[in-house]
Design a protein around this motif. Structure first.
Motif, PDB file in Angstrom:
ATOM      1  N   ASN A  42       0.830  -1.215   0.000  1.00 45.43           N
ATOM      2  CA  ASN A  42       0.000   0.000   0.000  1.00 45.43           C
ATOM      3  C   ASN A  42       0.863   1.263   0.000  1.00 45.43           C
ATOM      4  OD1 ASN A  42       0.745  -0.962   2.629  1.00 45.43           O
ATOM      5  ND2 ASN A  42      -0.498   0.636   3.529  1.00 45.43           N
ATOM      6  N   GLU A  94      -8.305   9.799   5.616  1.00 41.90           N
ATOM      7  CA  GLU A  94      -8.241   8.428   6.099  1.00 41.90           C
ATOM      8  C   GLU A  94      -9.552   8.020   6.751  1.00 41.90           C
ATOM      9  OE1 GLU A  94      -3.885   8.740   7.914  1.00 41.90           O
ATOM     10  OE2 GLU A  94      -4.988   6.970   8.558  1.00 41.90           O
ATOM     11  N   ARG A  98     -11.973   3.149   1.352  1.00 42.46           N
ATOM     12  CA  ARG A  98     -10.671   2.744   0.798  1.00 42.46           C
ATOM     13  C   ARG A  98      -9.785   2.161   1.903  1.00 42.46           C
ATOM     14  NH1 ARG A  98      -8.176   7.575  -0.510  1.00 42.46           N
ATOM     15  NH2 ARG A  98      -7.046   7.416   1.429  1.00 42.46           N
ATOM     16  N   CYS A  99      -9.820   2.787   3.062  1.00 39.43           N
ATOM     17  CA  CYS A  99      -8.979   2.303   4.160  1.00 39.43           C
ATOM     18  C   CYS A  99      -9.473   0.950   4.675  1.00 39.43           C
ATOM     19  CB  CYS A  99      -8.949   3.323   5.291  1.00 39.43           C
ATOM     20  SG  CYS A  99      -8.205   4.878   4.752  1.00 39.43           S
ATOM     21  N   CYS A 102      -8.140  -1.510   2.411  1.00 35.99           N
ATOM     22  CA  CYS A 102      -6.694  -1.592   2.627  1.00 35.99           C
ATOM     23  C   CYS A 102      -6.384  -2.503   3.820  1.00 35.99           C
ATOM     24  CB  CYS A 102      -6.150  -0.183   2.851  1.00 35.99           C
ATOM     25  SG  CYS A 102      -4.371  -0.095   3.106  1.00 35.99           S
ATOM     26  N   CYS A 181       0.096   8.489   5.625  1.00 37.19           N
ATOM     27  CA  CYS A 181      -0.274   7.119   5.976  1.00 37.19           C
ATOM     28  C   CYS A 181       0.461   6.096   5.117  1.00 37.19           C
ATOM     29  CB  CYS A 181      -1.787   6.936   5.870  1.00 37.19           C
ATOM     30  SG  CYS A 181      -2.318   5.308   6.441  1.00 37.19           S
ATOM     31  N   CYS A 183      -0.409   5.264   1.159  1.00 37.85           N
ATOM     32  CA  CYS A 183      -0.759   5.105  -0.250  1.00 37.85           C
ATOM     33  C   CYS A 183      -0.613   6.434  -1.003  1.00 37.85           C
ATOM     34  CB  CYS A 183      -2.179   4.574  -0.391  1.00 37.85           C
ATOM     35  SG  CYS A 183      -3.450   5.699   0.180  1.00 37.85           S
ATOM     36  N   SER A 186      -2.911   9.226  -0.126  1.00 38.11           N
ATOM     37  CA  SER A 186      -2.813   9.869   1.195  1.00 38.11           C
ATOM     38  C   SER A 186      -1.637  10.847   1.295  1.00 38.11           C
ATOM     39  CB  SER A 186      -2.681   8.805   2.288  1.00 38.11           C
ATOM     40  OG  SER A 186      -1.448   8.118   2.189  1.00 38.11           O
TER      41      SER A 186
HETATM   42  S1  SF4 Z   1      -2.512   3.499   3.044  1.00 39.57           S
HETATM   43 FE1  SF4 Z   1      -4.165   4.723   2.153  1.00 39.57          FE
HETATM   44  S2  SF4 Z   1      -5.904   3.305   2.023  1.00 39.57           S
HETATM   45 FE2  SF4 Z   1      -4.392   2.360   3.409  1.00 39.57          FE
HETATM   46  S3  SF4 Z   1      -5.062   3.007   5.477  1.00 39.57           S
HETATM   47 FE3  SF4 Z   1      -3.576   4.532   4.728  1.00 39.57          FE
HETATM   48  S4  SF4 Z   1      -4.799   6.170   3.765  1.00 39.57           S
HETATM   49 FE4  SF4 Z   1      -6.100   4.354   4.008  1.00 39.57          FE
END
Ligand code: SF4
Length: 190
Positions: A42, A94, A98-99, A102, A181, A183, A186
């Protein structure tokens, strides 16, 4: 909360090195034989992935524990998110769908590894973060563990000042600390 024998083998999903500094020793202190698992697909871009992976390796070495990894495959992660979460992938905030997907992808990889390597239970470091919703994380973790016949160790690591303690411990170990975070969606300011 799962009731496990103290000698149970636990695979701890490690999202990043700083977040592991409190959960990993605490599980060890509780008597669990605890190894780490790092996913990382990710994370964007590759050099950021390398920094985080190397920091997790350093933490595993510091604690004298085994670390399992899977090959870096961001296209698989992006494909999974884009096909199952249409339109949501561009949301930078976040905590949304999507999270959740993930977490699902990461826990699925961890559960497969746990089965292959003979672990009894899964846990994650994710709930130390003030940006993650513990109910969502633990709910997904519990479902994933159940699917694979594993136990889920439910913890909210940020309780008892966990996040602050992890920041202090990370400083002490001079760990790399990221400022987004992980990805591509983010990355702040993109
Ligand atoms: S990497 Fe992206 S999709 Fe995964 S938890 Fe963090 S913000 Fe969410």
């Amino acid at each position: 909360m799962a009731v496990l024998a103290e000698e149970s083998k636990v695979l701890l999903h490690v999202c990043c090195a700083p977040d592991a500094t409190v959960p990993w020793p605490e599980l060890i202190n509780e008597g669990y034989e605890t190894s780490g698992f790092f996913y990382g697909s990710n994370v964007h871009p590759f050099d950021e992935y390398e920094k985080r992976r190397d920091a997790v390796r350093y933490v595993a070495k510091t604690f004298g524990k085994r670390l399992f990894e899977v090959p870096y495959c961001p296209s698989e992660w992006v494909h999974g998110i884009a096909t199952r979460c249409k339109g949501m992938e561009m949301i930078k905030k976040e905590g949304g769908p999507r999270c959740a997907l993930c977490f699902w992808s990461q826990f699925e990889a961890a559960a497969k590894c746990a089965l292959e390597q003979g672990f009894d239970a899964l846990c994650t470091t994710l709930t130390i973060s003030p940006h993650k919703k513990p109910d969502l994380v633990n709910g997904i973790g519990k479902s994933m563990a159940k699917r694979h016949g594993l136990q889920w160790i439910e913890r909210i690591w940020r309780c008892r000042d966990g996040f602050r303690r992890s920041v202090l411990k990370s400083r002490e170990l001079e760990l790399y600390r990221q400022n987004y975070c992980g990805c591509v969606f983010s990355i702040r300011g993109e």
